[in-house]
Structures are given as structure tokens and as C-alpha cells.
Design a protein around this motif. Structure first.
Motif, short mmCIF file in Angstrom:
data_model
loop_
_atom_site.label_atom_id
_atom_site.label_comp_id
_atom_site.label_asym_id
_atom_site.label_seq_id
_atom_site.Cartn_x
_atom_site.Cartn_y
_atom_site.Cartn_z
N HIS A 69 0.76 -1.26 -0.09
CA HIS A 69 0.07 -0.15 0.06
C HIS A 69 0.76 1.25 0.09
O HIS A 69 0.49 2.18 -0.37
CB HIS A 69 -1.06 0.17 1.26
N ALA A 70 2.04 1.23 0.30
CA ALA A 70 3.17 2.42 0.38
C ALA A 70 3.94 2.53 -0.66
O ALA A 70 4.94 3.43 -0.89
CB ALA A 70 3.75 2.20 1.73
N GLU A 71 3.95 1.48 -1.85
CA GLU A 71 4.82 1.33 -2.79
C GLU A 71 4.81 2.58 -3.86
O GLU A 71 5.90 2.94 -4.11
CB GLU A 71 4.42 0.08 -3.85
N GLU A 72 3.91 3.30 -3.83
CA GLU A 72 3.63 4.57 -4.52
C GLU A 72 4.34 5.53 -4.26
O GLU A 72 5.11 6.44 -4.50
CB GLU A 72 2.11 5.06 -5.05
N PHE A 73 4.27 5.81 -2.76
CA PHE A 73 4.89 6.71 -1.80
C PHE A 73 6.42 6.54 -2.18
O PHE A 73 7.11 7.49 -2.42
CB PHE A 73 4.90 6.39 -0.23
N TYR A 74 6.86 5.47 -1.95
CA TYR A 74 8.38 5.22 -2.18
C TYR A 74 8.72 5.31 -3.79
O TYR A 74 9.89 5.91 -4.02
CB TYR A 74 8.83 3.78 -1.81
N LYS A 75 7.81 5.21 -4.61
CA LYS A 75 8.16 5.51 -5.97
C LYS A 75 8.45 7.09 -6.33
O LYS A 75 9.16 7.45 -7.09
CB LYS A 75 7.10 4.72 -7.03
#
Length: 141
Positions: free
Chosen positions: A109-115
Motif C-alpha cells: 500500500h506504500a509502494e507509490e509513496f516510495y516510487k
């Protein structure tokens, strides 16, 4: 937010308390999986607002990477760029220690934040503590 590297037992306990609130209480991670043998040797970061600990993370060095772990912000403080500030502090420490790459296992769920912070996914989805994750890396400038 004021970010410190935990140097005292009190500061480490503050980091553990934030992690317990987020991972154990909120996300139902078993306590024995949250606090582990790596806590003894990791570098712990704590973020404070008005002397209250509201963010925590830890950093280890594994192979050629600075490995960012246990990154969390108390629920009521999310969405205010404190996560970005924690990441920047950890990345600065990685560079200070002479490493050029960062790695983390992100909850999906946090993958986009890190991208948005320059990380890219290098693994298939996997389960950790009952939560789906992916491994992500970033070359640091």
C-alpha cells in the motif's frame, strides 16, 4: 519535525513505542516479529513534534546497501510529509557512511509513496508478518 538518531536507552524506547503503536497495535504484527535481533545493532531514528515521538525507523547496512526498515508515522500525523523527512534523514546517513544504494521492503500500500521518492520495485510481491510487501531499491546521488 526534529529527527534524531537514538543514542540513549530512552530514545530507543521512544522509537520502539512508535513502532509498537503502528505495527503491533494498528497492523496486528506479532510483537515477537516486530522487535528482533537486529534492533541491537541497527541505527534508530526518532522524529519528534514538540518533544513527542511521532515517527520511527531503523537503518542497517547489508551487502552494498543501506537497508531502511520499520519506517512508521503515528496515524494522526500521516500525510504531512514526515515520512519523506524520515527517508531523507536515513538516506543522508547512508551517504555519510559511504554507501551509494538504499534498499527497503515496502508494504504494497506504500509502494507509490516510495516510487515518488525515486525507489523502484525489484521483486514480486511477498508476505512478511502477514502483510504483502515488495523489495525496492534506489541509487543515491
Amino acid at each position: 519535525m526534529n529527527i534524531k538518531i537514538a543514542k540513549t536507552a530512552k530514545e530507543k524506547k521512544q522509537a520502539y513505542n512508535v513502532r509498537t503503536s503502528v505495527f503491533v497495535k494498528e497492523q496486528q504484527v506479532p510483537p515477537e516479529e516486530e522487535l528482533d535481533e537486529f534492533d541491537e545493532t541497527a541505527i534508530h531514528f526518532v522524529g519528534f513534534i514538540d518533544e513527542q515521538p511521532i515517527a520511527a525507523s531503523r537503518l542497517r547496512f547489508v551487502e552494498e546497501y543501506g537497508k531502511l526498515e520499520r519506517i512508521c508515522i503515528l496515524k494522526e500525523y500521516r500525510g504531512k510529509s514526515y515520512g519523506r523527512a524520515m527517508m531523507e534523514a536515513m538516506e543522508a546517513t547512508i551517504k555519510e557512511k559511504g554507501y551509494g544504494k538504499a534498499k527497503l521492503n515496502a508494504q504494497t500500500h506504500a509502494e507509490e509513496f516510495y516510487k515518488k521518492l525515486g525507489y523502484h520495485t525489484v521483486s514480486d510481491e511477498f508476505m512478511d508478518a502477514g502483510i504483502p510487501h515488495v523489495t525496492m531499491i534506489k541509487e543515491l546521488q
